[in-house]
Design a protein around this motif. Structure first.
Motif, PDB file in Angstrom:
ATOM      1  N   TRP A  57       0.844  -1.207   0.000  1.00 56.40           N
ATOM      2  CA  TRP A  57       0.000   0.000   0.000  1.00 56.40           C
ATOM      3  C   TRP A  57       0.878   1.255   0.000  1.00 56.40           C
ATOM      4  O   TRP A  57       2.097   1.163  -0.083  1.00 56.40           O
ATOM      5  N   PRO A  74      -5.931  -1.345   2.186  1.00 54.32           N
ATOM      6  CA  PRO A  74      -5.017  -2.490   2.158  1.00 54.32           C
ATOM      7  C   PRO A  74      -5.503  -3.622   3.061  1.00 54.32           C
ATOM      8  O   PRO A  74      -6.487  -3.496   3.782  1.00 54.32           O
ATOM      9  N   HIS A 105      -1.587  -5.260  -0.874  1.00 51.79           N
ATOM     10  CA  HIS A 105      -2.663  -5.518  -1.830  1.00 51.79           C
ATOM     11  C   HIS A 105      -2.440  -6.902  -2.434  1.00 51.79           C
ATOM     12  O   HIS A 105      -1.311  -7.289  -2.748  1.00 51.79           O
TER      13      HIS A 105
END
Length: 872
Positions: free
Chosen positions: A86, A116, A131
């Protein structure tokens, strides 16, 4: 681990693990084993066949028009067992970065990231924010107004990431290119692309005003911060009663924890987030549960570098939560954004919004597929920098600048703004008739003892503060804000009755607020004002004042929601202190009354004029009765006021009679008449609740009929997809407001003006007469084909109130102007309008372009713009 140490570790490992080609793949391993997110020192093999991350781009336009606002999308498809990071990696790692550039004049907004996933690494004992799967990122772009048509605009996305799986990480990246033609009018993308953007938006975090079953506010614990200093950002969550959320450490793995994800702060080191203590509840079905309920604070410690500058910055992040009711119903997880401004000592105040648009001009190197070398960064002020922008800036009064300046000082500045607003409230048309009577009482008292004048002034000021104390308590306990009591027909009817009695007293019908008695038949004599009269006059003036808003006060009251409930209540009290201060000063210095004419015959004429002014106030107070109770309810209300007038007349007969034996029967008759005045219209003929329900249903059916008629105005049977207003020369053809309708209009290429108003709002009606429903504005609405929508807040409507608060306002009036294709970025106009402000705002938004509407996307070509995709 400090921020510097993390950076050094990530940089070293990234260099050691850099592959010889642009992509690397290893055998995918399912993530989630608690060990898979560390960074290995050894580089992975480069001869495998599976690509870890692939990227592509898309645009929601097949052709771009001048001044068009559109969106670009980057999609990362990540294989199972692999992740990227993220904006803030959390532990060791490198953030994913996406930077768009394009032709000169195009402005790029901030790329929106989805929330995230937090994963704890047992080896490093760090929580990483990552992610996985398919991740989509949206960036808004604004085209220049002078865009050259008939050419091809090329946009380049420089995308970089660090992809990791168990035991190994490798940096990767690519440059994506979109080639989109320019045309005289924008052309939306095909249906499949529109659906793809819709799916991407669903995954983005929501603004705080869209929170369900909770209220989120945020702040920092210092007014200003010095370089090298530490401070705390605090995210406060007020959970709805009889609801709870899981704590940051739920007792079962499948439960969603309450977590705060914080983006990097420029030149700042983010410490370990402090979560509040949870409480353990024994659920009959689930067993022990670790939960939060009521009001909870999440504290984020931040330390700034000593060498940083004094420019403002923002603490931004996302709150992850899942709300459940105490009876066992759980709702969908929520991801809510927050943005907290930080002002540096000696530096300028933060902007009103953390978002800005910048220009990134792609160099020739980028055109060839390399990295961007030329970036000219500017803050956008609108779609273009024509005279229209200057016009709106000059038309926007100096009041807005003063308000912004005060608000930049935080809570203390808002308090002082509320104080100034309270002083100005004395000049509003709702208050002036009662204030004039107070001035008249000062004239009468000019020759009296100074201490008595001061005591009477204190009684008047006490009446003001008592009412503001009630308003503050209502806000503190239930969030009821300025003027909302006028949404109750009971309050409106009682106030109308009181003001009717007040007005009749000025004509000598009976004695009440300005005490009078008759010592001889037919002869009126003056009596000194008493403390109850002074107190009640102050109370009444304040009640009437809540039907008005004015400069400074509305901005301060609107800002109350940014602070705690207690601090918000104190903002209302500051308005009351400001309103009563001039009278306190005048009471303490009666010598200043020397500029007022001496008592004489003019006072009788002045009383009569004020009596008629109060009757006009009654008419104004009855204005919201029609939308609240309907036409029949308005007639019954007039019947009620007639009964009040008769009761007042009987009371006067009792006061002025020379025969004491008549007084008791006349007083009893007056009380009986008051009861009859209410019971006959609102018990015999109907009831307030039934009238209110009938009026709401009538309004609903009327709005449906109006919209249906506007969809087929000529009766041809060819129904349009969106109802269109007529543009008569003598009035504005308002359409009823609906949030989804606004979205449809704007996305279809229409300019939209929304008037949030109420029949009881004096400022709203004044703006309507002076600046909105006037010939120049009507002509401009017709020429630009603006869609005028009216959001009627005369009756209580939680949905409208939620929208008003989302724009930082506490009540009406509020005015929004939406430019075509910009549903999320309206102009919010000042509370007090001028014809110039209206004209400038409409011209800045520009004309409607209905031939370009998104609704026609189904008939457009399905082929998206040219996309150049690369593996990493």
């Amino acid at each position: 681990m400090s921020r510097t140490a993390r950076f050094v570790l990530c940089l070293t490992l990234a260099i050691l693990s850099t592959p010889t080609t642009a992509s690397w793949a290893g055998p995918p391993t399912k993530s989630g084993d608690g060990e898979g997110y560390g960074i290995a020192a050894a580089p992975p093999k480069a001869n495998t066949e599976v690509t870890m991350v692939t990227a592509n781009a898309a645009a929601d336009r097949e052709a771009i028009g001048p001044g068009d606002a559109f969106n670009l999308l980057v999609t990362l498809k990540i294989v199972d067992g692999v992740h990227v990071y993220w904006r803030n990696p959390g532990g060791p790692g490198l953030p994913t970065k996406i930077e768009w550039s394009g032709p000169k004049g195009f402005l790029f907004g901030r790329t929106q990231f989805p929330a995230p996933v937090a994963v704890f690494d047992k080896a490093l004992k760090e929580t990483s924010l990552v992610h996985e799967g398919t991740v989509q990122f949206i960036t808004q772009v604004k085209a220049p107004a002078d865009l050259q048509v008939g050419e091809t605009a090329r946009f380049h996305a420089n995308v970089t990431w660090l992809s990791c799986r168990k035991g190994a990480c490798v940096p990767g990246g690519t440059t994506l290119t979109l080639a989109i033609p320019t045309a005289a009018a924008a052309k939306p993308a095909g249906e499949s692309v529109v659906d793809e953007f819709g799916s991407a938006r669903v995954m983005l975090p929501s603004p705080p005003e869209k929170a369900e079953h909770l209220k989120i506010t945020s702040r920092i614990d210092k007014k200003q911060v010095k370089p090298g200093e530490s401070f705390h950002a605090i995210v406060t969550v007020q959970i709805e009663a009889k609801h709870h959320m899981q704590s940051d450490k739920p007792l079962e793995e499948y439960l969603i924890p309450a977590l705060v994800f914080v983006e990097p702060v420029r030149d700042g080191d983010i410490g370990k987030i402090k979560y509040p203590a949870s409480h353990i509840r024994n659920d009959p079905m689930m067993g022990k549960m670790s939960e939060y309920s009521g009001k909870v604070d999440f504290t984020i410690p931040i330390t700034l570098d000593k060498e940083t500058d004094n420019q403002p910055r923002w603490v931004r992040g996302i709150l992850q939560s899942q709300i459940c009711s105490d009876n066992g119903t759980c709702f969908a997880p929520q991801y809510l954004e927050f943005a907290i401004p930080v002002q540096m000592e000696g530096g300028p105040a933060p902007a009103a919004s953390p978002d800005k648009f910048v220009e990134r001009v792609a160099s020739a190197t980028v055109e060839a597929g390399g990295a961007s070398e030329s970036r000219n960064v500017v803050e956008a002020t609108g779609d273009n920098e024509s005279a229209t922008v200057e016009e709106i800036d000059s038309a926007k009064s100096w009041i807005a600048g003063v308000q912004d300046w005060f608000i930049s000082f935080g809570y203390v500045g808002v308090l002082f703004l509320a104080f100034l607003g309270g002083i100005i409230l004395n000049l509003m048309p709702c208050v002036l008739p009662v204030i004039s009577l107070k001035i008249l009482s000062y004239v009468r008292q000019a020759d009296e003892d100074r201490s008595r004048i001061f005591v009477l002034g204190l009684a008047y000021c006490t009446g003001i503060l008592v009412f503001f104390g009630i308003i503050s308590w209502l806000y503190y306990s239930g969030g009821q804000s300025w003027g909302q009591h006028f949404q109750s027909p009971y309050v409106v009817l009682i106030l109308a009755a009181v003001i009717t009695a007040f007005a009749l007293s000025l004509f000598g019908v009976f004695a009440v607020f300005t005490p009078k008695f008759v010592n001889q038949l037919g002869v009126k004599a003056e009596e000194r004002e008493g403390l109850p009269s002074a107190f009640f006059t102050g109370l009444l003036a304040t009640i009437l004042g809540t039907a008005c808003t004015g400069p400074f006060m509305s901005a301060a009251v609107g800002a109350a929601s940014r602070f705690s409930a207690l601090q918000g209540a104190m903002i209302f009290m500051a308005v009351g202190v400001g309103m009563m201060l001039p009278f306190l000063v005048l009471s303490a210095n009666p010598a200043w009354l020397k500029f007022v004419p001496k008592p004489g015959k003019w006072m009788g004429i002045f009383e009569a004029v004020m009596g008629f002014a109060l009757f006009a106030t009654v008419i104004f107070l009855l204005n919201p009765i029609r939308p609240q109770l309907g036409d029949w309810g308005l007639l019954l209300s007039l019947m009620f006021l007639l009964g009040v007038a008769i009761a007042v007349w009987l009371r006067g007969k009792a006061q002025f009679t020379t025969n004491p034996s008549y007084r008791l029967p006349l007083n009893l008759a007056a009380l009986a008449m008051l009861a009859v005045a209410w019971l006959v219209p609102f018990r015999t003929f109907s009831s307030v609740d039934k009238l209110r329900a009938d009026a709401a249903e009538h309004k609903r059916l009327y709005n449906i009929g109006l919209l249906t008629e506007r969809m087929d105005p000529d009766g041809s049977g060819k129904t349009a997809r969106l109802p269109m207003p007529k543009y008569p020369p003598d009035k504005i053809d308002w359409l009823p407001y609906d949030k989804s309708l606004v979205q449809r209009y704007v996305e279809a290429g229409h300019t939209v003006f929304v008037d949030f108003t109420a029949a009881w709002c004096a400022t709203c009606q004044g703006n309507l007469i002076s600046s909105i429903d006037i010939q120049p504005t009507r002509d401009l609405l017709r020429d630009l084909k603006v869609i005028p929508l009216e959001a009627d807040y005369s009756s209580r409507d939680p949905k409208i109130l939620k929208i008003i608060k989302s724009y930082g306002r506490a009540g009406v009036p509020m005015y929004l102007v939406f430019a075509p294709f910009e549903p999320d970025n309206p102009q919010v106009l000042d509370e007090v309008l001028t014809p110039g402000t209206m004209a400038a705002a409409l011209k800045k938004a520009g004309p409607s372009t209905p031939g370009n509407k998104v609704a026609s996307a189904a008939t457009a070509e399905k082929t998206p713009p040219t996309v150049n995709t690369d593996a990493q």
